[in-house]
Design a protein around this motif. Structure first.
Motif, PDB file in Angstrom:
ATOM      1  N   ARG A 205       0.772  -1.130  -0.047  1.00  0.00           N
ATOM      2  CA  ARG A 205      -0.120  -0.101  -0.047  1.00  0.00           C
ATOM      3  C   ARG A 205       1.044   1.297   0.044  1.00  0.00           C
ATOM      4  O   ARG A 205       0.647   2.218  -0.600  1.00  0.00           O
ATOM      5  N   THR A 276      -9.467  -7.616  -2.374  1.00  0.00           N
ATOM      6  CA  THR A 276      -9.213  -6.814  -3.551  1.00  0.00           C
ATOM      7  C   THR A 276      -7.776  -6.153  -3.800  1.00  0.00           C
ATOM      8  O   THR A 276      -7.269  -5.659  -2.662  1.00  0.00           O
ATOM      9  N   THR A 279      -5.419  -2.359  -7.583  1.00  0.00           N
ATOM     10  CA  THR A 279      -5.879  -1.966  -8.551  1.00  0.00           C
ATOM     11  C   THR A 279      -7.371  -1.803  -8.746  1.00  0.00           C
ATOM     12  O   THR A 279      -8.022  -1.114  -9.376  1.00  0.00           O
ATOM     13  N   GLY A 280      -8.092  -2.220  -7.558  1.00  0.00           N
ATOM     14  CA  GLY A 280      -9.527  -2.381  -7.639  1.00  0.00           C
ATOM     15  C   GLY A 280     -10.143  -3.716  -8.167  1.00  0.00           C
ATOM     16  O   GLY A 280     -11.341  -4.111  -8.021  1.00  0.00           O
TER      17      GLY A 280
END
Length: 377
Positions: A205, A276, A279-280
């Motif tokens: 992250r 998830t 990138t989503g």
């Protein structure tokens, strides 16, 4: 008659002993079966906090100017990251890369969702992790390893909202530490990023939010995202750096996981599948057995031999020379590939923290690393 009675008594004792042995075997088999069937649920009952998540005040970068907020920092003498095995010594002079290391989960208590910074057991365990992991970078530079309010181990065993809140709180501490780290090193100094397990999750992250697309990305020698899966399709495109494809490549990401035999990555794979990506996109589609080798950065039993730190050290020197506008020697701009068997054996004997076994060279299609035989961890 007395002799016969004595023999009968001995026979009864032998039978009782055999009954006890058989009973213990049955109990052990039953326990093994129960763990196989309900092991994860048993771990959840034992490790997942039952209390509500506790909101805590955020900290800023200024708080991390205090040395007490760090497990390791260049100005902390005898910190655990300076440990070296017999025959090896930490870097003798200041300089090299600045290494930002995020330690793995060391808080196993279910009393809180996040570790108190003064928890002695968690801090002692984190120091042990630094001795065995962060110390691999001693030759490459100076190590900075922050204390942070890490999420408890049980947060990885549940999909409860409190678990995500705990990980978010831990990550905010890591970003505050990272900002303080950047403010206290030279603006052109090469950087190595490394994290293991929970530390790797936060590092992923951090790469997305604080490195990708920013000037600091040009200073990254390598990012070691170890002990947590990285999806080539759902994570890597958002992390701002490519995966390492050559041993002499800089500014790239290395990732692997190691499991002792008999290897069972089911638990971490299940958690990964439910999440998830950066990138989503869903990670589930990237972790099938058929797709794993193509879509997840290599899973390998990776030895922390001196090859890793020497490789980082040479690439660091190259980047440092380039940042000063100098022409670096060809040797400084290249890293050794996996050493010859004799050299590998010597390196394993002298510096492997986790295994004394002979290393072998593993060259997946996407990454060259040196690793011990299967079953090593």
């Amino acid at each position: 008659d007395g002799v016969a009675a004595l023999h009968n008594g001995d026979a009864r004792l032998v039978r009782k002993f055999l009954y006890v042995v058989v009973g213990l075997i049955v109990i052990a088999l039953a326990a093994s079966l129960a763990y196989r069937l309900w092991g994860v649920n048993m771990m959840r009952m034992a490790m997942v906090p039952t209390r509500a998540f506790e909101q805590q005040a955020p900290v800023d970068a200024a708080a991390y100017r205090d040395a007490a907020r760090w497990l390791a920092r260049p100005d902390i003498p005898d910190n655990p990251a300076l440990w070296t095995p017999a025959g090896q010594k930490p870097r003798a002079q200041a300089g090299g890369a600045a290494v930002f290391f995020i330690h793995p989960t060391s808080y196993l208590n279910r009393a809180h969702w996040n570790a108190p910074l003064d928890d002695g057991e968690a801090n002692d365990r984190a120091a042990l992790f630094l001795r065995g992991q962060a110390s691999a970078f001693n030759e490459a530079g100076e190590i900075w390893a922050p204390r942070y309010r890490q999420a408890t181990f049980g947060a990885f065993l549940t999909d409860a909202g409190a678990a995500n809140s705990a990980l978010d709180l831990a990550y905010r501490d890591v970003t505050a530490a990272f900002d303080a780290f950047l403010s206290q090193i030279a603006p052109d100094r090469p950087i190595i990023l490394a994290g293991h397990s929970q530390g790797a999750l936060h590092l992923m992250r951090l790469l997305k939010e604080r490195v990708a697309g920013k000037p600091v990305a040009q200073r990254i020698v390598a990012a070691y995202v170890v002990g947590w899966p990285v999806s080539r399709t759902a994570d890597l495109p958002a992390m701002g750096l490519p995966e390492c494809a050559r041993a002499d490549q800089a500014g790239c990401i290395l990732s692997w996981q190691s499991f002792a035999e008999p290897a069972d990555p089911t638990l971490i794979a299940d958690i990964f599948d439910q999440s998830t990506g950066l990138t989503g996109a869903a990670r589930r589609a990237t972790s099938s057995r058929s797709a794993r080798s193509r879509r997840i950065l290599p899973l390998a039993s990776a030895a922390r031999s001196r090859w890793a730190s020497t490789s980082a050290m040479r690439t660091t020197r190259c980047m440092h020379e380039r940042s000063r506008g100098a022409s670096a020697p060809a040797l400084a701009c290249s890293c050794n590939r996996c050493p010859a068997p004799a050299a590998t054996r010597a390196a394993a004997r002298s510096s492997s923290r986790l295994s004394r076994r002979t290393c072998r060279c593993v060259r997946p299609a996407s990454l060259s690393i040196c690793s011990p035989p299967p079953g090593s961890n």
